[in-house]
Write a protein that holds these residues in place. Structure first.
Motif, PDB file in Angstrom:
ATOM      1  N   TYR A  50       0.848  -1.155  -0.063  1.00  0.00           N
ATOM      2  CA  TYR A  50      -0.063  -0.026  -0.041  1.00  0.00           C
ATOM      3  C   TYR A  50       0.792   1.378   0.000  1.00  0.00           C
ATOM      4  O   TYR A  50       0.723   2.266  -0.595  1.00  0.00           O
ATOM      5  CB  TYR A  50      -1.121  -0.130   1.232  1.00  0.00           C
ATOM      6  CG  TYR A  50      -2.069  -0.782   0.978  1.00  0.00           C
ATOM      7  CD1 TYR A  50      -2.284  -1.923   0.799  1.00  0.00           C
ATOM      8  CD2 TYR A  50      -3.271  -0.156   0.361  1.00  0.00           C
ATOM      9  CE1 TYR A  50      -3.507  -2.945   0.571  1.00  0.00           C
ATOM     10  CE2 TYR A  50      -4.570  -0.790   0.122  1.00  0.00           C
ATOM     11  CZ  TYR A  50      -4.679  -1.962   0.219  1.00  0.00           C
ATOM     12  OH  TYR A  50      -5.704  -2.816  -0.119  1.00  0.00           O
ATOM     13  N   ARG A  51       1.981   1.245   0.666  1.00  0.00           N
ATOM     14  CA  ARG A  51       2.764   2.635   1.079  1.00  0.00           C
ATOM     15  C   ARG A  51       3.677   2.657  -0.467  1.00  0.00           C
ATOM     16  O   ARG A  51       3.655   3.685  -0.990  1.00  0.00           O
ATOM     17  CB  ARG A  51       3.571   2.384   2.136  1.00  0.00           C
ATOM     18  CG  ARG A  51       4.844   3.477   2.349  1.00  0.00           C
ATOM     19  CD  ARG A  51       3.798   4.950   2.591  1.00  0.00           C
ATOM     20  NE  ARG A  51       3.129   4.937   4.201  1.00  0.00           N
ATOM     21  CZ  ARG A  51       2.025   5.538   4.151  1.00  0.00           C
ATOM     22  NH1 ARG A  51       1.285   6.030   3.184  1.00  0.00           N
ATOM     23  NH2 ARG A  51       1.665   5.603   5.516  1.00  0.00           N
ATOM     24  N   TYR A 156      -0.574   1.535   8.147  1.00  0.00           N
ATOM     25  CA  TYR A 156      -0.644   2.268   7.078  1.00  0.00           C
ATOM     26  C   TYR A 156      -1.349   3.922   7.394  1.00  0.00           C
ATOM     27  O   TYR A 156      -0.891   4.765   6.977  1.00  0.00           O
ATOM     28  CB  TYR A 156      -1.383   1.669   5.721  1.00  0.00           C
ATOM     29  CG  TYR A 156      -1.716   2.346   4.645  1.00  0.00           C
ATOM     30  CD1 TYR A 156      -0.511   2.685   3.622  1.00  0.00           C
ATOM     31  CD2 TYR A 156      -2.818   2.906   4.225  1.00  0.00           C
ATOM     32  CE1 TYR A 156      -0.659   3.442   2.670  1.00  0.00           C
ATOM     33  CE2 TYR A 156      -2.934   3.560   2.964  1.00  0.00           C
ATOM     34  CZ  TYR A 156      -1.804   4.016   2.418  1.00  0.00           C
ATOM     35  OH  TYR A 156      -2.097   4.621   1.120  1.00  0.00           O
ATOM     36  N   SER A 157      -2.541   3.767   7.897  1.00  0.00           N
ATOM     37  CA  SER A 157      -3.174   5.076   8.189  1.00  0.00           C
ATOM     38  C   SER A 157      -2.472   5.822   9.172  1.00  0.00           C
ATOM     39  O   SER A 157      -2.818   7.017   9.350  1.00  0.00           O
ATOM     40  CB  SER A 157      -4.580   4.782   8.408  1.00  0.00           C
ATOM     41  OG  SER A 157      -4.931   3.848   9.669  1.00  0.00           O
ATOM     42  N   GLU A 161       3.441   9.544   4.906  1.00  0.00           N
ATOM     43  CA  GLU A 161       3.901   9.036   3.540  1.00  0.00           C
ATOM     44  C   GLU A 161       5.468   9.325   3.602  1.00  0.00           C
ATOM     45  O   GLU A 161       5.827  10.155   4.113  1.00  0.00           O
ATOM     46  CB  GLU A 161       3.178   9.833   2.460  1.00  0.00           C
ATOM     47  CG  GLU A 161       3.416   9.322   0.893  1.00  0.00           C
ATOM     48  CD  GLU A 161       2.374   9.119   0.065  1.00  0.00           C
ATOM     49  OE1 GLU A 161       2.447   8.691  -0.987  1.00  0.00           O
ATOM     50  OE2 GLU A 161       1.287   9.565   0.699  1.00  0.00           O
ATOM     51  N   LYS A 163       8.829  10.574   2.130  1.00  0.00           N
ATOM     52  CA  LYS A 163       9.175  11.481   0.790  1.00  0.00           C
ATOM     53  C   LYS A 163      10.669  11.441   0.718  1.00  0.00           C
ATOM     54  O   LYS A 163      11.548  10.886   1.446  1.00  0.00           O
ATOM     55  CB  LYS A 163       8.822  12.932   1.622  1.00  0.00           C
ATOM     56  CG  LYS A 163       7.257  13.124   1.333  1.00  0.00           C
ATOM     57  CD  LYS A 163       6.839  14.768   1.539  1.00  0.00           C
ATOM     58  CE  LYS A 163       5.509  14.667   1.788  1.00  0.00           C
ATOM     59  NZ  LYS A 163       5.210  14.661   2.829  1.00  0.00           N
TER      60      LYS A 163
ATOM     61  N   LYS B   2      -5.415   8.294   5.728  1.00  0.00           N
ATOM     62  CA  LYS B   2      -6.165   7.603   4.590  1.00  0.00           C
ATOM     63  C   LYS B   2      -7.075   6.556   5.361  1.00  0.00           C
ATOM     64  O   LYS B   2      -6.526   5.425   5.484  1.00  0.00           O
ATOM     65  CB  LYS B   2      -5.102   6.787   3.603  1.00  0.00           C
ATOM     66  CG  LYS B   2      -4.208   8.080   2.857  1.00  0.00           C
ATOM     67  CD  LYS B   2      -2.866   7.328   2.727  1.00  0.00           C
ATOM     68  CE  LYS B   2      -1.712   8.408   2.895  1.00  0.00           C
ATOM     69  NZ  LYS B   2      -1.421   8.677   4.415  1.00  0.00           N
TER      70      LYS B   2
END
Lengths: 163, 121
Positions: A50-51, A156-157, A161, A163, B2
């Motif tokens: 997912y990431r 994941y949540s 993210e 970078k 998300k």
């Protein structure tokens, strides 16, 4: 993301997956049927899928299986490999083509992993009777898939993210 | 955050519940249709290495002693194995057609055959 940074991240995730595999191998088996297990390492595969994307998830799973076979023995290698290939393919396709939740994707992964292992076991032992294990393995794959999906989804949540 | 990948919709529940429902139905069908078998066939690496009828009660060494099989009261079970986890021993007693004890480290399976199939095997 820079390549060097990505390589470092993937290295860390591979190590985490290996450690989870090792921890899992030390847990006592609750049910006396080969193939029933949590699949803790799948948290990493799911998260990376997912990431990052499918390429990274496939790479990490492959390295984990090869390295853990070298460390802990090759007996289970064909089973792990068949399970992982089927499970990852299924999860990648479901993620790409459907709007199913990460939990359902993980359930499909767990179930397909078990089906892959049974298929190899039937081929290796030439005992068709092993298909009798399928219903039990489907149930266990679903239960562990939900658990792994919740954990992977949380991870994941809750993380930003890269970078 | 998300959260959308994480939330369960109706479609997710349908997929998960149908897998569970199918498994339970298959489990019931397997359980209800299984008949008592006539004995067991032992396979190592896919080759049939031994056949024991449930009438031949006793203790047998399989695969050169890696696993020890016992036949008793129309049931078969393993009492010892050389592998570390001994999953095959924990799998308990089998007596119904198609039931199988598996020892993956030794590539060994013990499967109950049907009463009718004795001649074919």
């Amino acid at each position: 993301m820079r390549t060097s940074k990505k390589v470092a991240f993937l290295g860390v995730f591979t190590a985490v997956a290996l450690i989870l595999s090792y921890i899992e191998s030390m847990l006592p088996t609750f049910v006396p049927v080969p193939g029933i297990k949590l699949g803790l390492a799948n948290i990493v595969a799911l998260f990376v899928l997912y990431r990052f994307s499918y390429r990274e998830a496939a790479l990490i799973s492959l390295i984990r299986i090869v390295v853990s076979s070298m460390l802990f023995g090759f007996t289970m290698f064909p089973y792990s490999l068949a399970g992982a290939v089927l499970s990852l393919t299924g999860m990648i396709l479901l993620k790409k083509l459907t709007k199913l939740s990460i939990i359902t994707v993980s359930v499909a992964g767990g179930v397909l992993h078990n089906l892959g292992q049974i298929a190899v076991a039937v081929l290796v032992t030439e005992t068709v009777g092993l298909v009798g294990y399928i219903p039990v393995l489907l149930i266990s794959g679903t239960v562990s898939g939900v658990l792994i999906g919740v954990l992977g989804g949380l991870l994941y949540s809750k993380t930003p993210e890269f970078k | 955050m998300k959260t959308e990948v994480f939330s369960l919709h109706k479609r997710d529940l349908i997929v998960i519940l149908s897998i569970l429902l199918l498994s339970v139905i298959a489990l019931l069908v397997f359980r209800l249709t299984a008949k008592n078998g006539g004995g067991v066939t032992v396979r190592v690496d896919g080759e049939i290495v031994a056949v024991y009828s449930f009438a031949d009660e006793g203790k047998y060494e399989l695969n050169g002693g890696t696993n020890i099989l016992v036949i008793e009261d129309g049931k078969a079970y393993l009492i010892d194995a050389d592998c570390p986890d001994k999953l095959c021993v924990k799998q308990g007693r089998i007596s119904r057609e198609g039931q199988t004890i598996t020892c993956l480290p030794n590539k060994l399976t013990v499967t109950v055959y049907g009463v009718k199939n004795i001649v074919e095997i």
